[in-house]
Design an enzyme around this catalytic site. Structure first.
Site, PDB file in Angstrom:
ATOM      1  N   LYS A 159       0.831  -1.196   0.000  1.00  0.00           N
ATOM      2  CA  LYS A 159       0.000   0.000   0.000  1.00  0.00           C
ATOM      3  C   LYS A 159       0.873   1.257   0.000  1.00  0.00           C
ATOM      4  O   LYS A 159       1.858   1.343   0.733  1.00  0.00           O
ATOM      5  CB  LYS A 159      -0.929  -0.011   1.214  1.00  0.00           C
ATOM      6  N   SER A 192      -9.411   2.928   2.237  1.00  0.00           N
ATOM      7  CA  SER A 192      -8.301   3.428   1.442  1.00  0.00           C
ATOM      8  C   SER A 192      -7.424   2.317   0.846  1.00  0.00           C
ATOM      9  O   SER A 192      -6.538   2.599   0.026  1.00  0.00           O
ATOM     10  CB  SER A 192      -7.409   4.341   2.292  1.00  0.00           C
ATOM     11  N   SER A 214     -10.750   1.106   6.251  1.00  0.00           N
ATOM     12  CA  SER A 214      -9.953   1.011   5.028  1.00  0.00           C
ATOM     13  C   SER A 214      -9.525  -0.397   4.656  1.00  0.00           C
ATOM     14  O   SER A 214      -9.080  -0.623   3.535  1.00  0.00           O
ATOM     15  CB  SER A 214      -8.717   1.906   5.145  1.00  0.00           C
TER      16      SER A 214
END
Length: 470
Positions: free
Chosen positions: A76, A151, A175
């Site tokens: 990520k 996210s 997220s």
């Protein structure tokens, strides 16, 4: 064997048995990315193909170092990987290259992972919609006109489309859970402190976010958690971890699940969301699990006040240097500026009251977990929305008063650091996926993974209905 649809543990076993080579897996992975990623934009900062193939061949001549030996991973884009950009999706960091691994990456590297690039995220991870001015928007593979969530949207889409077999993510406001639900995969927000996050910044108050694993199977989820988790002497309030994978098939009790639904009407839900989740709960009842509706156990607006104050306060303090510099502030997105300014307006009494609400909710949950093993909520309050929208403005007749109000359903677990796993719940009438959050008591992560494994064996949603892109 389709290597891009095979679980990470099965890939690990095949490599160990020399049924496949690391080079073959890397070649299949890169071919899948080349075919699919232009449609969804989930993997960013992808390394050079020749360099990756050379690394794969070099790895084949090394002694395996762990279960991730030779497994390609993209990390990520909020997390540092030596030699790769960490853009945070922000123009301020577009050209920032990490000079060392963050702890979770170091643990994954030690287990043998090969890092091929990054997964896309919203700017600074704000909002459950993966779009930013550096890399653009990530699209939902079940409908390319829709949001992938966030996210950890890039990670979820990479899993759903077979570009990755396992992925890391992080979760402050859903997220790991919202994108997992919207992409028909699994995402686990671990108990806060289980995945250590040593930092040069404040380490005691900043307790809303945590890193965690995502996967297409609970077994892979457990294996990745076992690699990522564990205490670190540099991080206060972190926890030791007993491996979850060895006993993942050992669910020896009947789960008692309290279904919170829409929190007695406090959380607006788009049409069909509750129906989809309740159909999944009915199927859980067919496994002889005990399901019981539960009235709202705490005022939703109190949770919202506590959450928004704590979140904005943390963002304001962490981002103060960027905000105080007019030249850098000009490059901050509207959501970040709003968070900072909300945080700067808070009084010490308001912050104290927010923490008191948080404490009272934790104590209320302690009582709830005497009656229930799990509290269940939808993973999101609406179906994936149009990718062009910055964020939803309403859910039905209820207008949203902030950019993130539409994700209020994830706050009960996140506010007090409870473990929560999003499991696939099925699909709506438009063919879009939805998930159910299974929330447990502190440190019940291994139990939640056992429950998810039993659910997976009964449904296999990611395998039954994969994202069919070519």
């Amino acid at each position: 064997m389709d290597l891009t649809q095979t679980s990470a543990l099965d890939l690990s076993r095949a490599i160990a048995a020399k049924d496949i080579s690391v080079s073959e897996l890397m070649q299949a992975t890169l071919a899948r990315i080349e075919s699919v990623n232009p449609q969804v934009n989930a993997v960013v900062s992808l390394r050079d193909r020749d360099a990756l193939m050379a690394e794969a061949r070099a790895v084949e001549n090394k002694v395996p170092s762990g279960w991730l030996y030779g497994i390609p991973m993209a990390i990520k884009d909020l997390v540092n990987v030596t030699g790769l950009p960490t853009s945070f999706g922000s123009p301020l960091h577009r050209d920032t290259v990490a000079i060392q691994d963050d702890l979770t990456v170091a643990r994954l590297r030690e287990a043998g992972a090969i890092f091929i690039g990054k997964t896309n995220t919203p700017e600074f991870g704000l909002g459950s919609h993966t779009v930013n001015p550096v890399h653009g928007a990530t699209r939902n593979p079940y409908d390319l006109s829709r949001s992938a969530g966030g996210s950890s949207g890039g990670a979820a889409v990479a899993l759903a489309t077979g570009m990755l077999s396992v992925a890391d993510g992080s979760d402050m406001m859903g997220s790991l859970r919202n994108p997992a639900g919207w992409n028909n995969v699994y995402g686990l927000r671990p108990t806060w402190g289980l995945v250590a996050e040593p930092s040069e910044r404040e380490a005691y108050i900043n307790q809303l976010s945590t890193d965690g694993p995502m996967a297409r199977t609970p077994s892979d989820l457990a294996a990745l958690l076992d690699t990522m988790a564990g205490a670190d002497p540099r991080a206060p309030q972190t926890l030791s971890h007993e491996p979850a994978l060895p006993n993942i098939d050992g669910l020896g009790q009947t789960p008692r699940i309290g279904w919170l639904g829409d929190w007695s009407g406090a959380f607006p839900m788009e049409q069909g969301v509750l129906d989809c989740c309740e159909a999944a709960l009915s199927q859980m009842a067919e496994l002889s699990w005990h399901i019981e509706p539960v009235a709202a156990p705490f005022p939703a607006e109190q949770l919202w006040i506590s959450w928004t104050r704590m979140r904005s306060y943390i963002k304001a303090m962490n981002m103060a240097p960027e905000y105080e510099d007019p030249a850098r502030r000009a490059h901050l997105g509207s959501a970040m500026v709003w968070e900072i300014e909300e945080g700067l307006r808070l009084t010490t009494a308001e912050i104290w009251d927010a923490s008191l609400i948080r404490s009272n909710w934790y104590r209320r949950c302690a009582a709830l977990f005497k009656r229930y093993d799990i509290l269940a909520l939808p993973s999101a309050q609406m179906w994936p929305f149009a990718v062009e929208l910055p964020h939803p403005s309403n859910i039905g007749a209820r207008m949203m008063d902030t950019y993130h109000r539409w994700m209020e359903v994830v706050i009960p677990a996140g506010l007090i650091g409870l473990p929560a796993i999003s499991v696939p719940a099925g699909f709506g009438d438009a063919g879009l996926p939805m998930g159910v959050q299974l929330i447990g008591a502190p440190r019940s992560d291994p139990f939640l993974l056992k429950v998810a494994q039993r659910w997976h064996s009964a449904t296999e949603w990611p395998q039954r209905k994969p994202a069919m892109l070519s």
